[in-house]
Design a protein around this motif. Structure first.
Motif, short mmCIF file in Angstrom:
data_model
loop_
_atom_site.label_atom_id
_atom_site.label_comp_id
_atom_site.label_asym_id
_atom_site.label_seq_id
_atom_site.Cartn_x
_atom_site.Cartn_y
_atom_site.Cartn_z
N GLU A 235 7.52 -1.13 34.23
CA GLU A 235 7.25 -0.47 32.95
C GLU A 235 7.24 1.04 33.11
OE1 GLU A 235 3.73 -2.16 31.26
OE2 GLU A 235 4.67 -4.13 30.93
N ASP A 236 6.79 1.54 34.25
CA ASP A 236 6.84 2.98 34.52
C ASP A 236 8.28 3.45 34.59
OD1 ASP A 236 5.49 5.56 35.72
OD2 ASP A 236 7.10 5.04 37.12
N PHE A 237 9.14 2.65 35.22
CA PHE A 237 10.56 2.97 35.33
C PHE A 237 11.20 3.10 33.95
CE2 PHE A 237 15.02 1.58 35.84
CZ PHE A 237 15.45 2.40 36.87
N VAL A 238 10.91 2.16 33.06
CA VAL A 238 11.46 2.19 31.70
C VAL A 238 10.92 3.40 30.94
CG1 VAL A 238 11.56 0.99 29.49
CG2 VAL A 238 11.79 -0.30 31.62
N ALA A 239 9.61 3.66 31.04
CA ALA A 239 9.00 4.78 30.33
C ALA A 239 9.56 6.12 30.78
CB ALA A 239 7.48 4.75 30.52
N GLU A 240 9.80 6.25 32.08
CA GLU A 240 10.34 7.50 32.60
C GLU A 240 11.76 7.74 32.09
OE1 GLU A 240 8.85 10.00 35.18
OE2 GLU A 240 7.56 9.21 33.61
N TYR A 241 12.60 6.70 32.08
CA TYR A 241 13.95 6.84 31.55
C TYR A 241 13.92 7.16 30.06
CZ TYR A 241 17.41 5.97 35.19
OH TYR A 241 18.24 6.11 36.27
N ALA A 242 13.00 6.53 29.33
CA ALA A 242 12.89 6.79 27.90
C ALA A 242 12.49 8.23 27.62
CB ALA A 242 11.87 5.84 27.28
N ALA A 243 11.80 8.86 28.59
CA ALA A 243 11.39 10.25 28.45
C ALA A 243 12.44 11.22 29.00
CB ALA A 243 10.06 10.48 29.17
N GLY A 244 13.59 10.68 29.41
CA GLY A 244 14.67 11.54 29.90
C GLY A 244 14.56 11.91 31.35
N ARG A 245 13.73 11.19 32.09
CA ARG A 245 13.57 11.49 33.51
C ARG A 245 14.21 10.39 34.36
NH1 ARG A 245 8.53 13.35 31.29
NH2 ARG A 245 7.56 11.31 31.58
N THR A 246 14.46 10.69 35.63
CA THR A 246 15.09 9.75 36.55
C THR A 246 14.09 9.40 37.64
OG1 THR A 246 17.25 10.77 36.15
CG2 THR A 246 17.06 9.33 38.07
N PRO A 247 13.38 8.27 37.52
CA PRO A 247 12.31 7.94 38.46
C PRO A 247 12.83 7.28 39.73
CG PRO A 247 12.48 6.24 36.80
CD PRO A 247 13.49 7.30 36.43
N ASN A 248 11.97 7.23 40.73
CA ASN A 248 12.26 6.53 41.98
C ASN A 248 11.28 5.35 42.08
OD1 ASN A 248 12.25 5.62 44.71
ND2 ASN A 248 13.09 7.57 45.38
N ARG B 195 22.14 20.25 44.43
CA ARG B 195 22.93 19.80 43.28
C ARG B 195 22.37 18.51 42.69
NH1 ARG B 195 27.68 22.30 42.32
NH2 ARG B 195 28.48 23.71 43.93
N GLY B 196 22.45 18.44 41.38
CA GLY B 196 22.14 17.20 40.68
C GLY B 196 20.69 16.76 40.76
N VAL B 197 19.76 17.70 40.81
CA VAL B 197 18.34 17.35 40.83
C VAL B 197 17.87 17.09 39.41
CG1 VAL B 197 16.04 18.08 41.52
CG2 VAL B 197 18.04 18.80 42.86
N ALA B 198 17.19 15.97 39.20
CA ALA B 198 16.78 15.57 37.85
C ALA B 198 15.27 15.48 37.73
CB ALA B 198 17.40 14.22 37.49
N PRO B 199 14.72 15.87 36.58
CA PRO B 199 13.30 15.62 36.34
C PRO B 199 12.99 14.14 36.51
CG PRO B 199 14.19 17.08 34.66
CD PRO B 199 15.37 16.59 35.46
N GLY B 200 11.85 13.86 37.12
CA GLY B 200 11.48 12.48 37.41
C GLY B 200 11.67 12.12 38.87
N GLN B 201 12.59 12.82 39.54
CA GLN B 201 12.77 12.59 40.98
C GLN B 201 11.55 13.11 41.73
OE1 GLN B 201 16.91 14.45 41.02
NE2 GLN B 201 17.12 12.94 42.65
#
Length: 377
Positions: free
Chosen positions: A83-96, A342-348
């Motif tokens: 659920e954290d993974f889904v919420a992070e993507y929904a917020a525009g972030r890329t989680p690990n 290169r290619g660093v995304a919020p959420g990482q």
């Protein structure tokens, strides 16, 4: 020492448990059931936590002559990782999700239960090393085999958790040696392929998986100067650095390919631009934690030199960092990279090192490019 060995069903955890037994510890094996409906079999090396994996873990424990249990952590895994993974993507972030799993499942929920049951430590097959300083305080360090080093995904461990963590593979020079040892010990997983990808998306189709869980809506694709260059079926299906699948209706003036630079979930837009604008040199991190006792500069606010790694298998780059108070009063990490990434995304997750030592980690909240700032005026 009474040790709980986390048995994934793979060769690393099996050999780690074997070494713990050989060291004279009282070892009990446990496999974590992280899904109420696990797949029957793996597909090659994709995924983990299947029925096959639980059986492989049982076979390894049988060979080692240690008790074996399966603990149902599926609900906790669903809440804290999926659920954290889904919420992070929904917020525009890329989680690990592997970071979250280590933080909240393997070294929070599992360790908490292990300690409550009277165990002294949790043993895993991670390639990382715990070293005690002159005062007996524990530090997390890279493993001997840098190619297999997993200290990055363990950067979320706290000082208290490190006191109860056991990594028997720390000084192993190569994965080949682990497999050879498993063969000698008669472990059936000796040649089992490593798992990769996200365990709860075993087919690797992250976009398709997310589309079933996040409401998607058509939106605009903008270039880095604000011009509309295409449309998309849902901003949250994209990741920073993505090149394929953009289907832009308007080519770049120079004819070169464009990449996703930013995802803006609030207005459902995706920003694209040239590859050179993917290079970032300023990072801001939230949810800061320290692996072991924090260094002195963490409390003083002074700038300190370090190396920063933003991917599990990425190369660390030199940086300057300092701890500052965020808008909510909580500590943040302000990091200036000596060499752009290169290619660093919020959420990482960014993990900070000094030499082989892991200092701590933070979730990237913003990643900026000096070149883009200049282009935007």
């Amino acid at each position: 020492m009474k040790v709980l060995a986390a048995m994934s069903g793979g060769v690393d955890s099996a050999v780690a448990a074997a070494r713990a037994v050989e060291a004279g510890h009282d070892v009990v094996g446990v496999h974590l059931a992280l899904s109420r409906m696990p797949g029957t079999l793996r597909t090659g090396s994709r995924g983990c936590c299947t029925i096959e994996d639980s059986r492989d873990a049982w076979r390894a424990c049988d060979v080692l002559g240690i008790p074996y249990y399966v603990w149902d952590f599926s609900e906790r895994f669903k809440e804290d990782v999926v659920e954290d993974f889904v919420a992070e993507y929904a917020a525009g972030r890329t989680p690990n999700p592997c970071m979250r799993c280590n933080e909240r499942i393997k070294f929070a929920a599992l360790l908490e239960k292990a300690l409550a049951l009277g165990f002294d430590a949790v043993c895993t097959g991670h390639y990382a090393k715990v070293i005690e300083d002159a005062d007996g305080n524990r530090e997390l360090h890279r493993a001997a085999d840098w190619a297999k080093d997993q200290s990055y995904v363990l950067g979320v461990l706290t000082h208290e958790q490190l006191k109860h963590s056991l990594f028997p593979l720390a000084d192993t020079p190569s994965k080949a040696e682990v497999r050879a040892e498993a063969e000698r010990r008669g472990l059936s997983v000796a040649n089992k392929p490593d798992s990769h990808d996200i365990c709860f998306i075993p087919d690797g189709d992250t976009r398709g998986w997310l589309s079933e869980r996040i409401e998607m809506a058509d939106g605009e694709i903008l270039d880095h100067e604000g011009n509309v260059v295409g449309t998309h079926p849902g901003a949250t299906a994209f990741t920073v650095g993505q090149r394929k699948g953009l289907r832009l209706g308007r080519p770049a003036p120079d004819g070169k390919p464009r990449f996703v630079l930013e995802i803006r979930p609030k207005d459902n837009t995706v920003v694209v631009g040239p590859q050179e604008l993917l290079a970032v040199d300023v990072l801001r991190g939230i949810k800061v934690s320290w692996a072991g006792l924090p260094i002195a500069a963490a409390g003083s606010g002074e700038e300190f030199a370090c190396m920063v790694q933003v991917r599990a298998h990425g190369d660390p780059v030199p940086a300057r960092a300092r701890v500052q108070a965020g808008a909510d009063g909580r500590p943040e990490l302000a990091v200036s990279l000596v060499e752009p990434l290169r290619g660093v995304a919020p959420g990482q997750t960014m993990v900070l090192y000094q030499g082989t030592r892991v200092l701590g980690q933070a979730t990237i909240d913003s990643a900026r490019s000096a070149a883009w700032r200049g282009a935007a005026g």
